[in-house]
Design an enzyme around this catalytic site. Sequence first.
Site, PDB file in Angstrom:
ATOM      1  N   GLU A  64     -91.927  61.272  67.422  1.00 45.15           N
ATOM      2  CA  GLU A  64     -92.337  60.873  66.076  1.00 45.15           C
ATOM      3  C   GLU A  64     -91.240  60.007  65.464  1.00 45.15           C
ATOM      4  O   GLU A  64     -90.078  60.414  65.415  1.00 45.15           O
ATOM      5  CB  GLU A  64     -92.578  62.086  65.176  1.00 45.15           C
ATOM      6  CG  GLU A  64     -93.050  61.679  63.772  1.00 45.15           C
ATOM      7  CD  GLU A  64     -93.110  62.851  62.791  1.00 45.15           C
ATOM      8  OE1 GLU A  64     -93.796  62.706  61.765  1.00 45.15           O
ATOM      9  OE2 GLU A  64     -92.471  63.889  63.054  1.00 45.15           O
ATOM     10  N   GLU A  76     -85.235  60.533  62.588  1.00 45.82           N
ATOM     11  CA  GLU A  76     -85.125  60.334  61.135  1.00 45.82           C
ATOM     12  C   GLU A  76     -83.736  59.804  60.820  1.00 45.82           C
ATOM     13  O   GLU A  76     -82.731  60.388  61.225  1.00 45.82           O
ATOM     14  CB  GLU A  76     -85.381  61.638  60.384  1.00 45.82           C
ATOM     15  CG  GLU A  76     -85.165  61.569  58.886  1.00 45.82           C
ATOM     16  CD  GLU A  76     -85.991  60.498  58.209  1.00 45.82           C
ATOM     17  OE1 GLU A  76     -85.401  59.672  57.483  1.00 45.82           O
ATOM     18  OE2 GLU A  76     -87.216  60.474  58.422  1.00 45.82           O
ATOM     19  N   ASN A 104     -81.379  55.377  63.908  1.00 41.59           N
ATOM     20  CA  ASN A 104     -82.221  54.246  63.531  1.00 41.59           C
ATOM     21  C   ASN A 104     -83.012  53.840  64.769  1.00 41.59           C
ATOM     22  O   ASN A 104     -82.422  53.496  65.789  1.00 41.59           O
ATOM     23  CB  ASN A 104     -81.350  53.085  63.048  1.00 41.59           C
ATOM     24  CG  ASN A 104     -82.163  51.915  62.524  1.00 41.59           C
ATOM     25  OD1 ASN A 104     -83.335  51.764  62.846  1.00 41.59           O
ATOM     26  ND2 ASN A 104     -81.539  51.088  61.706  1.00 41.59           N
ATOM     27  N   ASP A 129     -93.318  53.352  56.060  1.00 42.71           N
ATOM     28  CA  ASP A 129     -93.143  52.446  54.925  1.00 42.71           C
ATOM     29  C   ASP A 129     -94.058  51.240  55.119  1.00 42.71           C
ATOM     30  O   ASP A 129     -93.987  50.567  56.156  1.00 42.71           O
ATOM     31  CB  ASP A 129     -91.691  51.993  54.863  1.00 42.71           C
ATOM     32  CG  ASP A 129     -91.346  51.289  53.559  1.00 42.71           C
ATOM     33  OD1 ASP A 129     -92.219  50.598  53.005  1.00 42.71           O
ATOM     34  OD2 ASP A 129     -90.198  51.430  53.090  1.00 42.71           O
ATOM     35  N   GLU A 140     -95.735  66.191  55.018  1.00 48.39           N
ATOM     36  CA  GLU A 140     -95.530  66.436  53.586  1.00 48.39           C
ATOM     37  C   GLU A 140     -96.235  65.385  52.747  1.00 48.39           C
ATOM     38  O   GLU A 140     -96.884  65.700  51.740  1.00 48.39           O
ATOM     39  CB  GLU A 140     -94.027  66.434  53.264  1.00 48.39           C
ATOM     40  CG  GLU A 140     -93.246  67.593  53.869  1.00 48.39           C
ATOM     41  CD  GLU A 140     -92.692  67.291  55.247  1.00 48.39           C
ATOM     42  OE1 GLU A 140     -91.925  68.112  55.764  1.00 48.39           O
ATOM     43  OE2 GLU A 140     -93.049  66.226  55.823  1.00 48.39           O
ATOM     44  N   GLU A 143     -98.781  63.590  53.620  1.00 48.41           N
ATOM     45  CA  GLU A 143    -100.224  63.748  53.782  1.00 48.41           C
ATOM     46  C   GLU A 143    -100.779  64.775  52.800  1.00 48.41           C
ATOM     47  O   GLU A 143    -101.812  64.557  52.160  1.00 48.41           O
ATOM     48  CB  GLU A 143    -100.533  64.162  55.222  1.00 48.41           C
ATOM     49  CG  GLU A 143    -102.007  64.193  55.572  1.00 48.41           C
ATOM     50  CD  GLU A 143    -102.229  64.407  57.055  1.00 48.41           C
ATOM     51  OE1 GLU A 143    -103.390  64.613  57.443  1.00 48.41           O
ATOM     52  OE2 GLU A 143    -101.238  64.376  57.833  1.00 48.41           O
TER      53      GLU A 143
END
Length: 212
Positions: free
Chosen positions: A44, A69, A96, A118, A192, A194
Amino acid sequence: MRVRHKPWADDFLKEHDHIVIHEPKQYKGKWRELFGNDKPLCVEIGSGKGQFITGMAAQHPEYNFIGIELAKSIIVTAVEKAADSALPNVRLLNENAADFRELFEENEVDTIYLNFSDPWPKNKHEKRRLTFSSFLEQYKAVLKEKGEVIFKTDNQKLFEYSLSSFSRFGMILQEVKLDLHAENDPLNVKTEYEEKFSSRGYRIYRSVASFQ
């Protein structure tokens, strides 16, 4: 949304090095060795606070999951969730994901999840969208044959753009849902964002695409 700085984040992540992989590039091509099994590998990009990836790991012990993340002040919550759940099949990277190919070998990944990325709505920022062609090239390089990119968003324009981007790239659209929650799928693990957007009446879109 502004995230409060957590000065203790660095130490916290170091203390949980059984969950957070601090030098992930050394595991390129060796992720299954790290997990100690040959289960399919799911990744993910933009795991946020970890609700989705820990939920998926709990629901699907037959898969291994890696969440990426960049923000330290956000990933610490994901680490807390993974630690509290004691899930053996999830690892987190505070990285990243600008170039996926630095982290994963060719044909190493089975599924890539893009959840509420984003939208970068300005045309001049198109190349930053995670469904832009340069990112799709990276996904294609690391995904196994018939590997899937599963994309969810509340942003209709980004969804339409992404479907077009997938098609231009020659990908096959396996699934397109214009109102995911209308079906009330009990197996759908929500992020979250969603939960937040759907509670406000926003429609949730999902697509599943694979490379030929």
